[in-house]
Design a protein around this motif. Structure first.
Motif, PDB file in Angstrom:
ATOM      1  N   ALA A 195       0.840  -1.199   0.000  1.00 32.51           N
ATOM      2  CA  ALA A 195       0.000   0.000   0.000  1.00 32.51           C
ATOM      3  C   ALA A 195       0.872   1.245   0.000  1.00 32.51           C
ATOM      4  O   ALA A 195       0.531   2.265  -0.619  1.00 32.51           O
ATOM      5  N   ASP A 196       1.987   1.172   0.696  1.00 33.28           N
ATOM      6  CA  ASP A 196       2.919   2.295   0.770  1.00 33.28           C
ATOM      7  C   ASP A 196       4.319   1.721   0.976  1.00 33.28           C
ATOM      8  O   ASP A 196       4.505   0.808   1.803  1.00 33.28           O
ATOM      9  N   LEU A 197       5.274   2.211   0.233  1.00 31.14           N
ATOM     10  CA  LEU A 197       6.646   1.694   0.302  1.00 31.14           C
ATOM     11  C   LEU A 197       7.628   2.853   0.359  1.00 31.14           C
ATOM     12  O   LEU A 197       7.652   3.697  -0.546  1.00 31.14           O
ATOM     13  N   THR A 198       8.409   2.906   1.428  1.00 29.24           N
ATOM     14  CA  THR A 198       9.450   3.925   1.562  1.00 29.24           C
ATOM     15  C   THR A 198      10.804   3.249   1.564  1.00 29.24           C
ATOM     16  O   THR A 198      11.038   2.308   2.330  1.00 29.24           O
ATOM     17  N   THR A 296      24.578  -2.851 -10.762  1.00 25.96           N
ATOM     18  CA  THR A 296      23.598  -3.905 -10.986  1.00 25.96           C
ATOM     19  C   THR A 296      22.713  -3.576 -12.177  1.00 25.96           C
ATOM     20  O   THR A 296      22.726  -2.463 -12.699  1.00 25.96           O
ATOM     21  N   PHE A 297      21.948  -4.594 -12.592  1.00 25.92           N
ATOM     22  CA  PHE A 297      21.079  -4.484 -13.753  1.00 25.92           C
ATOM     23  C   PHE A 297      19.630  -4.560 -13.301  1.00 25.92           C
ATOM     24  O   PHE A 297      19.262  -5.434 -12.514  1.00 25.92           O
ATOM     25  N   SER A 298      18.796  -3.678 -13.817  1.00 30.41           N
ATOM     26  CA  SER A 298      17.371  -3.754 -13.513  1.00 30.41           C
ATOM     27  C   SER A 298      16.594  -2.869 -14.477  1.00 30.41           C
ATOM     28  O   SER A 298      17.016  -1.746 -14.782  1.00 30.41           O
ATOM     29  N   ASN A 299      15.455  -3.382 -14.922  1.00 32.74           N
ATOM     30  CA  ASN A 299      14.542  -2.577 -15.728  1.00 32.74           C
ATOM     31  C   ASN A 299      13.382  -2.044 -14.895  1.00 32.74           C
ATOM     32  O   ASN A 299      12.592  -1.242 -15.398  1.00 32.74           O
ATOM     33  N   GLY A 300      13.295  -2.500 -13.632  1.00 35.43           N
ATOM     34  CA  GLY A 300      12.160  -2.116 -12.811  1.00 35.43           C
ATOM     35  C   GLY A 300      12.478  -1.240 -11.620  1.00 35.43           C
ATOM     36  O   GLY A 300      11.571  -0.657 -11.015  1.00 35.43           O
ATOM     37  N   TYR A 301      13.774  -1.111 -11.263  1.00 42.96           N
ATOM     38  CA  TYR A 301      14.135  -0.391 -10.041  1.00 42.96           C
ATOM     39  C   TYR A 301      13.758   1.083 -10.137  1.00 42.96           C
ATOM     40  O   TYR A 301      13.012   1.606  -9.288  1.00 42.96           O
ATOM     41  N   TYR A 302      14.248   1.777 -11.156  1.00 47.38           N
ATOM     42  CA  TYR A 302      13.924   3.198 -11.283  1.00 47.38           C
ATOM     43  C   TYR A 302      12.429   3.393 -11.509  1.00 47.38           C
ATOM     44  O   TYR A 302      11.813   4.341 -10.999  1.00 47.38           O
ATOM     45  N   ARG A 303      11.813   2.478 -12.259  1.00 50.27           N
ATOM     46  CA  ARG A 303      10.384   2.603 -12.553  1.00 50.27           C
ATOM     47  C   ARG A 303       9.553   2.536 -11.278  1.00 50.27           C
ATOM     48  O   ARG A 303       8.503   3.180 -11.178  1.00 50.27           O
ATOM     49  N   ALA A 304      10.039   1.766 -10.293  1.00 56.99           N
ATOM     50  CA  ALA A 304       9.282   1.647  -9.040  1.00 56.99           C
ATOM     51  C   ALA A 304       9.099   3.000  -8.369  1.00 56.99           C
ATOM     52  O   ALA A 304       8.050   3.277  -7.777  1.00 56.99           O
ATOM     53  N   PHE A 305      10.103   3.867  -8.470  1.00 55.50           N
ATOM     54  CA  PHE A 305      10.037   5.173  -7.789  1.00 55.50           C
ATOM     55  C   PHE A 305       9.101   6.150  -8.484  1.00 55.50           C
ATOM     56  O   PHE A 305       8.836   7.233  -7.947  1.00 55.50           O
ATOM     57  N   THR A 306       8.619   5.794  -9.661  1.00 53.03           N
ATOM     58  CA  THR A 306       7.656   6.667 -10.341  1.00 53.03           C
ATOM     59  C   THR A 306       6.231   6.401  -9.874  1.00 53.03           C
ATOM     60  O   THR A 306       5.320   7.155 -10.222  1.00 53.03           O
ATOM     61  N   PRO A 308       3.127   6.422  -7.339  1.00 53.20           N
ATOM     62  CA  PRO A 308       2.775   7.410  -6.297  1.00 53.20           C
ATOM     63  C   PRO A 308       2.904   6.898  -4.873  1.00 53.20           C
ATOM     64  O   PRO A 308       3.078   7.695  -3.945  1.00 53.20           O
ATOM     65  N   HIS A 309       2.851   5.582  -4.678  1.00 50.25           N
ATOM     66  CA  HIS A 309       2.919   5.047  -3.315  1.00 50.25           C
ATOM     67  C   HIS A 309       4.337   4.624  -2.925  1.00 50.25           C
ATOM     68  O   HIS A 309       4.536   4.063  -1.847  1.00 50.25           O
ATOM     69  N   VAL A 310       5.330   4.906  -3.778  1.00 50.09           N
ATOM     70  CA  VAL A 310       6.728   4.563  -3.482  1.00 50.09           C
ATOM     71  C   VAL A 310       7.519   5.846  -3.274  1.00 50.09           C
ATOM     72  O   VAL A 310       7.468   6.764  -4.100  1.00 50.09           O
ATOM     73  N   HIS A 311       8.266   5.897  -2.166  1.00 46.95           N
ATOM     74  CA  HIS A 311       8.968   7.127  -1.796  1.00 46.95           C
ATOM     75  C   HIS A 311      10.438   6.834  -1.502  1.00 46.95           C
ATOM     76  O   HIS A 311      10.773   5.782  -0.956  1.00 46.95           O
ATOM     77  N   LEU A 312      11.286   7.785  -1.834  1.00 46.84           N
ATOM     78  CA  LEU A 312      12.714   7.700  -1.521  1.00 46.84           C
ATOM     79  C   LEU A 312      13.011   8.618  -0.355  1.00 46.84           C
ATOM     80  O   LEU A 312      12.653   9.799  -0.374  1.00 46.84           O
TER      81      LEU A 312
END
Length: 495
Positions: A195-198, A296-306, A308-312
């Motif tokens: 629901a929310d990921l920081t 490291t390699f990832s196609n989803g890591y940066y996309r996760a931060f876009t 709305p419920h994911v925060h850095l």
């Protein structure tokens, strides 16, 4: 009651321990035992089973050279397949019957009068052996962060090495501490359901696109029926990685970091194409050179931060309270689940992973810390007879552990064959050979990324507590295997 005795004791049933057992059996040693603290084999590939787990080098490269696997499903294979491969190898080479599970080694001491090792187990028993090999791996001791109040948190706490397979992130408010290679794999998976990921970031990591391909049934049949086809692909992936490590790491000074700059630009383009928020891109951008810390390699890591419920959160953590985390900026984040993606304690708890007392009472861990971290050919130390440490300073070769195991098995073949030929009782590397090897490694590191690059803020496990980059061996795979096959036997005192 007399202690149980073996020709050789191997500590750890991961890929290093399995490889060591295979080599010893090839040399005719059958009275061997592998002592494994877990209840199954596979090492890190058994312990780790968090969502998103996958190998981060091509699996065409990530296997024993003598045992290719035609059944990989992808170029970057998921973790469960690596575990299946470990099971297959252990069965095929009759290693499993030598493994004793749920057995924790507390320490080992060299008995000079009897010329053997006495290994103390946690249950109070003692095992003796003519030869001792520690194959405890580089990533075997989980690191729990020292954060004020962490013991007061009343929600669920999960370290990635102790993942609960029945944990469901759906509807949870989750905080992830850490942004290393494990977190890069895990965060996109948690972001799908939480629901929310920081994400609490101390040091940004370089992330480049992952060019992954699926191996269909036709390709698998081809690999199985015409093994040379898979050998060719392995040669290609090995060569690519060898060139990358040579240009970007070992010969950084010669090439003036051009490859590192290009790789950093690729990561920058990857961020720009994925994240529109300029400030977020800036906060996710490392300030150290590409390669100082394992990229490291990832196609989803940066996309996760876009999402709305994911925060850095990169302001730092002041303390943890019963219901959440208070940042250094004074803000409080209420969470119900704390995920520790904080990696492993590589130097303090792992070098060595168990207490080793050699000749004249020399304590290996104490000696390393009082002098320098050092190991001849990455496996042997003076004053430690009949002992090989397969996870030592200057042992890790490039980015692929199996290349490390390949040269170590070659060294074992040459050394143990000579011991048998002479009918000898003990072997021990000479201080002169050890010092010469250390001096050569230090010199070779002189033009490396770790010496000439900007690595000060990387907080990389490549560096020991004294700031020396003594994890990686600064030589090519070909050179390491050649040395392991041809080193002067006079470098060891064989009695």
């Amino acid at each position: 009651m007399p202690s149980e005795h073996h020709d050789a004791v191997i500590v750890g049933a991961g890929f290093a321990g399995i490889g060591a057992a295979i080599q010893l059996k090839r040399l005719g040693y059958e009275n061997i035992v592998i002592l494994e603290r877990e209840d199954d084999l596979g090492g890190t590939w058994y312990v780790n089973h968090y969502p998103g787990l996958a190998v981060d080098v091509p699996t065409t490269t990530y296997s024993y050279y003598f045992e290719p696997n035609p059944n990989w499903s992808r170029l970057f294979t998921p973790g469960p397949e690596i575990k299946q491969y470990a099971d297959h190898v252990a069965d095929k080479y009759d290693v499993r019957r030598h493994i004793r599970y749920n057995t924790v080694v507390e320490g080992a001491r060299w008995d000079e009068d009897a010329s053997l090792w006495r290994i103390a187990l946690r249950d109070g028993a003692t095992v003796s052996a003519r030869f001792l090999l520690t194959a405890t791996g580089f990533l075997s001791q989980p690191k729990v962060p020292e954060i004020a109040g962490i013991e007061t948190f009343e929600g669920k706490v999960i370290h990635t090495t102790e993942w609960e397979d029945d944990f469901d992130a759906a509807g949870k408010r989750i905080a992830v501490i850490g942004t290393g290679a494990t977190a890069v794999q895990l965060i996109p998976e948690l972001a799908k359901r939480a629901a929310d990921l920081t994400v609490y970031q101390r040091t940004p990591i370089w992330v480049v696109p992952k060019i992954d391909v699926r191996f269909g049934e036709r390709a698998k049949r081809l690999f199985a029926r015409v093994p040379v086809t898979q050998r060719v692909i392995r040669w290609l992936t090995d060569s690519i990685y060898e060139v990358m490590v040579s240009v970007a790491v070992r010969h950084y000074g010669t090439f003036r970091g051009r490859f590192n700059i290009s790789a950093a630009d690729l990561s920058k383009i990857h961020r720009f194409a994925t994240i529109r928020d300029k400030d977020l891109r800036r906060r996710l951008t490392p300030d150290y050179d590409f390669g100082c810390k394992r990229p490291t390699f990832s196609n989803g890591y940066y996309r996760a931060f876009t999402k709305p419920h994911v925060h850095l959160q990169d302001a730092g953590i002041a303390r943890i309270e019963a219901d959440g985390i208070v940042g250094n900026d004074g803000g409080k984040n209420v969470v119900d689940t704390l995920v520790l993606a904080t990696g492993f304690d590589l130097w303090e708890a792992n070098f060595p992973a168990v207490e080793i007392i050699g000749r004249d009472g020399r304590n290996l861990g104490k000696w390393w810390r009082e002098t320098r971290f050092q190991a001849y050919q990455g496996v042997s130390m003076p004053y430690f007879p009949n002992y090989l440490s397969l996870a030592s300073p200057y042992a890790f070769l490039g980015l692929n552990f199996f290349n490390t195991m390949e040269y170590q098995m070659r060294l074992m073949d040459r050394l143990f064959s000579e011991v048998k030929r002479r009918g000898a009782t003990t072997f021990e590397v000479t201080e002169q050979a050890n010092t010469a090897f250390l001096d050569r490694m230090t010199e070779l590191l002189g033009e490396s990324l770790f010496t000439m690059g900007n690595c000060a803020t990387a907080r990389s496990y490549y560096f020991n507590p004294a700031g020396e980059p003594t994890l990686l061996r600064p030589s090519s795979t070909e050179s390491a295997i050649k040395e392991a096959s041809e080193f002067p036997l006079s470098d060891y005192q064989i009695v």
